[in-house]
Design an enzyme around this catalytic site. Structure first.
Site: not given
Length: 481
Positions: A220-222, A224, A270-271, A273, A292
């Site tokens: 997933k991405w942020d 989304n 943003c990765s 995970g 994170d």
């Protein structure tokens, strides 16, 4: 032998004095798994075993309740499509193309013995006193499908026999694409998978491998990509599988518009995970926040592993505050910077809370990064010693002309009377003589074949005048030819 049900907590406890199997009805009506192991004393409530925590980047079942996500809850027979992105135990294709199901506990019954499985071989009992069988009925009201989960507890054996039975009681034509006899949702541990493979005259050769978490079905991405109940009214039933693919194509189109409209803006993805640190995203966003978890010690492993596939210039790495937000560890400011230097480098902390001495360190760290940015981010990167193999980590970056090199050296825990140590370097020019800061001059062949001496006051006992060591220690050696 006992099969108990506690109405006040909606908890089932199956025990025969040798084993206990405990499960309960979850807040959404599904059946959850609490314990399977040696027999324990019965009690009205085992709710303390249902550990619900707010975990970042998860979907929630109920609006406003950040504690309950099926993704992090052990279930008896998980289904597809609602906040759980792992492989389901059952999947049913419906006429409209949806595969979402929602099985809720309706009732239960206990019968002596073990019912036969029609047309199938199975364990059995010769008298009703040898076993008891619990049947828990669940139902998906929208589809009109019932699910019977059967649990047979034997009187004098530490074993539990399980089976599942699905019945279409509605009017829909349904296609059962996936159904397991049982699901055992294990707690987080280190497990070994024992596999007996073979062939003719080479039967049942034992192979053992560790089971580790993968990252294949949870991308997933942020937030989304936290799409639950995935379905599109715009697609026909046989094309519902395109939904996630089309979503990502939409993400790419958005990136295309942004980068075309703002060509001088640096975009960082943003990765989340690690699941989305991929070349597709790097095409639009040339750097990606690696994790994170910004703790310097944890980042050694994260950045070391990321470097196997991606350049240092793409790895988002910052100096963050201590105690660290994720693991509460306190690491030296110097080590936090020495790890972040081998990445995009930056700060995410309140400078107003730093001491005058720490602010001076920050100024020096920024100056260091500006001086050696080309080497760190665009030189050749070499992994020298893995953080996965022990207490020490080493890596290095070498300039294109091989005249400048930076060696990162990290020790997780301090030691007293330790060994004298060297680390063999890579990528240097064997014919060049390098000045090592604080370590004299050495030719490249010596540094690569004999090694760079990293021994400090941890070897023996620290003496007056020597730099004292500490946990989470580090140093960047600068080599210039």
């Amino acid at each position: 032998m006992s099969i108990a049900y506690h109405e006040s907590t909606k908890t089932f406890h199956l025990t025969n004095g040798q084993i206990s199997y405990i499960m309960k009805v979850l807040p959404n009506g599904a059946l959850g798994q609490l314990y399977f192991g040696k027999a324990i004393r019965d009690r009205e409530s085992f709710d303390h075993l249902l550990e619900m925590k707010h975990r970042p980047m998860s979907s929630w079942v109920f609006e406003g309740n950040k504690l309950f996500s099926l993704e992090h809850t052990r279930q008896e027979y998980p289904s597809y499509g609602s906040t759980d992105y792992r492989h389901p135990a059952v999947q049913i294709l419906q006429p409209n193309g949806s595969q979402i199901t929602d099985f809720v506990v309706q009732s239960h019954s206990v019968t002596p013995g073990k019912p036969a499985l029609e047309g199938l071989p199975a364990t059995y009992c010769e008298s009703g006193s040898e076993a008891e069988t619990l049947t828990v009925r669940l139902r998906d009201e929208l589809l009109g499908v019932s699910l019977d989960l059967n649990y047979t507890l034997f009187a004098d054996r530490p074993a539990l026999a399980r089976s599942a039975r699905l019945v279409n009681e509605g009017d829909l034509d349904l296609h059962l694409t996936h159904a397991m006899s049982l699901c055992l949702d294990l707690p987080d541990r280190d497990y070994e998978f024992v596999h007996f493979s073979g062939a003719w005259s080479r039967e049942r050769w034992m192979k053992v491998r560790r089971l580790e978490q993968g990252n294949i079905s949870y991308v997933k991405w942020d937030m989304n990509r936290s799409i639950s109940e995935p379905f599109s009214e715009a697609l026909p039933p046989d094309r519902q599988g395109e939904l996630f693919h089309r979503y990502i194509l939409g993400v790419y189109r958005l990136y295309e518009r942004l980068t075309a409209s703002f060509p001088h803006v640096l975009f960082e993805s943003c990765s989340s995970g690690g699941g989305r640190f991929d070349p597709g995203m790097l095409y639009y966003a040339p750097q990606c926040w690696a994790s994170d978890d910004s703790d310097a010690v944890e980042r050694l492993k994260i950045q070391y592993g990321t470097s196997y596939c991606y350049p240092i210039s793409s790895i988002g790495a910052h100096v963050s505050a201590v105690p660290n937000h994720q693991v509460k560890r306190i690491t030296p400011l110097a080590t936090r910077a020495n790890v972040a230097h081998f990445g995009t480098f930056g700060y995410e902390l309140d400078l107003n809370k730093l001491t005058a001495e720490e602010r001076e360190q920050v100024r020096q760290q920024i100056a260091f990064m500006k001086e050696y940015r080309e080497v760190l981010q665009f030189g050749d990167f070499y992994r020298l010693r893995s953080p996965f193999d022990g207490n020490f980590t080493s890596w290095m970056a070498v300039s294109g002309d091989k005249k400048t090199a930076l060696v990162g050296w990290y020790r997780t825990l301090s030691e007293t009377n330790g060994s004298c140590r060297r680390v063999k370097l890579q990528g240097l020019d064997p014919e060049l003589c390098y000045q090592v800061d604080g370590g004299g001059t050495h030719y490249g062949d010596e540094l690569m074949n004999l090694g760079l001496v990293t021994t400090d006051s941890g070897a023996g006992e620290c003496q007056p005048g020597e730099r004292p060591i500490c946990d989470f220690d580090s140093h960047i050696f600068v080599l210039k030819a």
